[in-house]
Write an enzyme that holds these catalytic residues in place. Sequence first.
Site, short mmCIF file in Angstrom:
data_model
loop_
_atom_site.label_atom_id
_atom_site.label_comp_id
_atom_site.label_asym_id
_atom_site.label_seq_id
_atom_site.Cartn_x
_atom_site.Cartn_y
_atom_site.Cartn_z
N LYS A 22 0.58 -1.28 -0.20
CA LYS A 22 -0.47 0.24 0.02
C LYS A 22 0.85 1.13 0.14
CE LYS A 22 -1.39 1.77 3.86
NZ LYS A 22 -1.68 3.45 4.29
N ASN A 23 2.22 1.29 0.88
CA ASN A 23 2.86 2.44 0.99
C ASN A 23 4.27 2.96 -0.07
OD1 ASN A 23 0.53 2.79 3.12
ND2 ASN A 23 2.54 2.15 4.72
N CYS A 118 -5.11 12.77 12.76
CA CYS A 118 -5.91 11.74 12.38
C CYS A 118 -5.69 10.46 13.79
CB CYS A 118 -5.52 10.43 11.17
SG CYS A 118 -4.04 9.83 11.61
N ARG A 123 0.39 14.86 12.41
CA ARG A 123 0.83 15.07 11.59
C ARG A 123 0.73 16.14 10.83
NH1 ARG A 123 -1.15 9.25 9.25
NH2 ARG A 123 0.69 8.95 8.13
N ASP A 307 3.68 0.84 12.06
CA ASP A 307 2.98 0.55 11.45
C ASP A 307 3.10 -1.60 12.11
OD1 ASP A 307 3.65 2.61 8.35
OD2 ASP A 307 2.32 2.68 10.41
N ARG A 399 -9.07 0.16 4.49
CA ARG A 399 -7.98 0.62 4.04
C ARG A 399 -6.83 0.57 3.45
NH1 ARG A 399 -7.88 6.27 6.72
NH2 ARG A 399 -5.98 5.85 5.34
C1 EPZ Z 1 3.73 6.96 6.34
O1 EPZ Z 1 3.35 8.34 7.11
C2 EPZ Z 1 3.13 6.08 6.48
N1 EPZ Z 1 2.32 5.83 5.19
C3 EPZ Z 1 2.69 5.48 7.48
O2 EPZ Z 1 1.85 4.50 7.51
C4 EPZ Z 1 3.87 5.18 8.51
O3 EPZ Z 1 3.55 4.52 10.05
C5 EPZ Z 1 5.09 6.56 8.40
O4 EPZ Z 1 5.14 6.84 7.60
C6 EPZ Z 1 6.19 5.93 9.05
O5 EPZ Z 1 6.77 4.79 9.06
C7 EPZ Z 1 2.27 6.17 4.25
O6 EPZ Z 1 3.09 5.75 3.68
C8 EPZ Z 1 0.86 6.73 3.11
P1 EPZ Z 1 6.02 10.52 8.74
P2 EPZ Z 1 3.92 9.54 7.05
O7 EPZ Z 1 5.81 11.72 8.06
O8 EPZ Z 1 5.02 9.68 5.83
C9 EPZ Z 1 6.77 13.40 11.99
C10 EPZ Z 1 0.10 3.05 7.62
O9 EPZ Z 1 -0.47 2.39 8.67
N2 EPZ Z 1 6.59 14.62 10.39
O10 EPZ Z 1 7.13 9.61 8.00
O11 EPZ Z 1 2.51 10.27 6.86
C11 EPZ Z 1 5.10 12.66 12.03
O12 EPZ Z 1 4.06 13.82 12.82
C12 EPZ Z 1 0.63 4.40 7.79
O13 EPZ Z 1 0.10 2.27 6.46
C13 EPZ Z 1 6.71 16.09 11.16
O14 EPZ Z 1 6.86 16.40 12.32
O15 EPZ Z 1 5.23 9.75 7.94
C14 EPZ Z 1 5.17 11.91 12.45
O16 EPZ Z 1 5.66 12.08 14.28
C15 EPZ Z 1 -0.23 4.89 9.06
N3 EPZ Z 1 7.08 16.88 9.99
C16 EPZ Z 1 6.57 11.62 12.34
O17 EPZ Z 1 7.21 12.93 11.41
C17 EPZ Z 1 6.34 16.44 8.90
O18 EPZ Z 1 6.52 17.21 8.20
C18 EPZ Z 1 6.79 10.54 10.94
O19 EPZ Z 1 5.91 11.00 9.54
C19 EPZ Z 1 6.05 14.96 8.12
C20 EPZ Z 1 5.87 14.16 9.67
#
Ligand code: EPZ
Length: 430
Positions: A22-23, A118, A123, A307, A399
């Site tokens: 998915k990701n 969410c 996020r 995850d 999802r």
């Molecule tokens: C991706 O989300 C995945 N989603 C998530 O999977 C996964 O949990 C996550 O990466 C971490 O591995 C997809 O790929 C579609 P991040 P993403 O940006 O990109 C903070 C699932 O269940 N952050 O690495 O949103 C954020 O708040 C989903 O399949 C900032 O502070 O994750 C979080 O605490 C859930 N500022 C941390 O970084 C930003 O601009 C990790 O977020 C961006 C992120």
Amino acid sequence: MDKLLIQGGIPLRGRVKARGSKNASLPIIAAALISAEPLVIEGVPDLLDVRTMIAVLESLGAAVSYSPEQELVRIAATKPPGLEPPPCLVRQMRASFLVLGPLLARNGKARLSLPGGCAIGTRPVDLHLKGLTAMGARFTMDNGYIEGETRGLEGARIYLDYPSVGATENILMAATLARGTTVLENAATEPEIVDLANFLNSMGARVSGAGTTTIRIEGVVELGGARYNVIPDRIEAGTLLLAGAITGGDITVENVLPDHLKSLLAKMKEAGATVEEVAPSAIRVRRCGQLVGVDLKTLPYPGFPTDLQPQFMAMLAISRGTSMVTETVFENRFRHVAPLLSMGAQIQVEGHHAIVQGRRYLTGAPVSASDLRAAAALLLAALAARGVTEISEVVHLWRGYSGIEERLKSVGARIQHLKREPYPSLQTGG
Ligand code: EPZ
């Protein structure tokens, strides 16, 4: 709402196949907006989130056709795409924000509803915007919308304060058509980043270093067409492996890359499961005796994936001894604890830590899922529990897990899908 009824306590035995990631699929579908040529993407699982991303691209004017049986998506964004996907779609799925980089690269302009927080955290998207601003994009925000504009993206040297997966993906996609070279440091190294980079390179991009913390992108004038096959879903495969361990069964998961799950496999062995790579893309897991509790800390790849934290915690709930689970990636990813407590688990949450006292068994109960991976955790707990568990709000499961209840039933699970009764049509007065 849809519900699942699960009769627990049955050891799962047999072979089950993981679907495409998915990701990896979501950013790859978004990246299709960068090219005007036809693209064919294979191994795309039939998921709600995939359908949502396809709807986003169609709303921007791309021609998209999806064959769920073949798990194949055809995309042609021949004309320059529109600027603004419907806010309801962006709010429905955070990953819709991944069209920002492609739209800035292709159009020089984009207008998106800010993705809401969410169940698992606020996020923010500050790292996305900081990187794109360094490349010459200018952003304005007003009542929940963000508008980005650029007269032409320029290559830049960008350091990410945190190795954000989404920020790495948006910057990577935008940089493919930037003038000059972009160097992205402290980048995310997840396998899905590598898959996106390989897809972009198959379209003619010049990306190197994906999978390491420093990614280099030499901008090109345009991207062409390609045919690409998405990597297997390591999180779904990990969830299926944990289903074998938590039920004390003997499961072989096919279509999995062991290299992508090193941290999970090590933790499962530490907890007492027998885990062996039986083929280059198949892993067998067995569990005879009782599991033992282990400490767990989620980290960016290659650390233990956030995850799989909820699913692993479900297994710790019936592992002997005390375990400490530390969630460092998201600020609120313990929403699965409350329903696990109602199944008899003994878990104490202290900020980013959850202390799990293993019990001999869980008991079935009516529970409700709050998000995708919490739903997966409850499914695993239900498969292991004594008695029947009813999981509501199970739409979260669809999802990220395509037809998972059928695949679990094929290895012995007893699951009944109670479809939502359509609301009785209102009797209009005669
Ligand atoms: C991706 O989300 C995945 N989603 C998530 O999977 C996964 O949990 C996550 O990466 C971490 O591995 C997809 O790929 C579609 P991040 P993403 O940006 O990109 C903070 C699932 O269940 N952050 O690495 O949103 C954020 O708040 C989903 O399949 C900032 O502070 O994750 C979080 O605490 C859930 N500022 C941390 O970084 C930003 O601009 C990790 O977020 C961006 C992120």
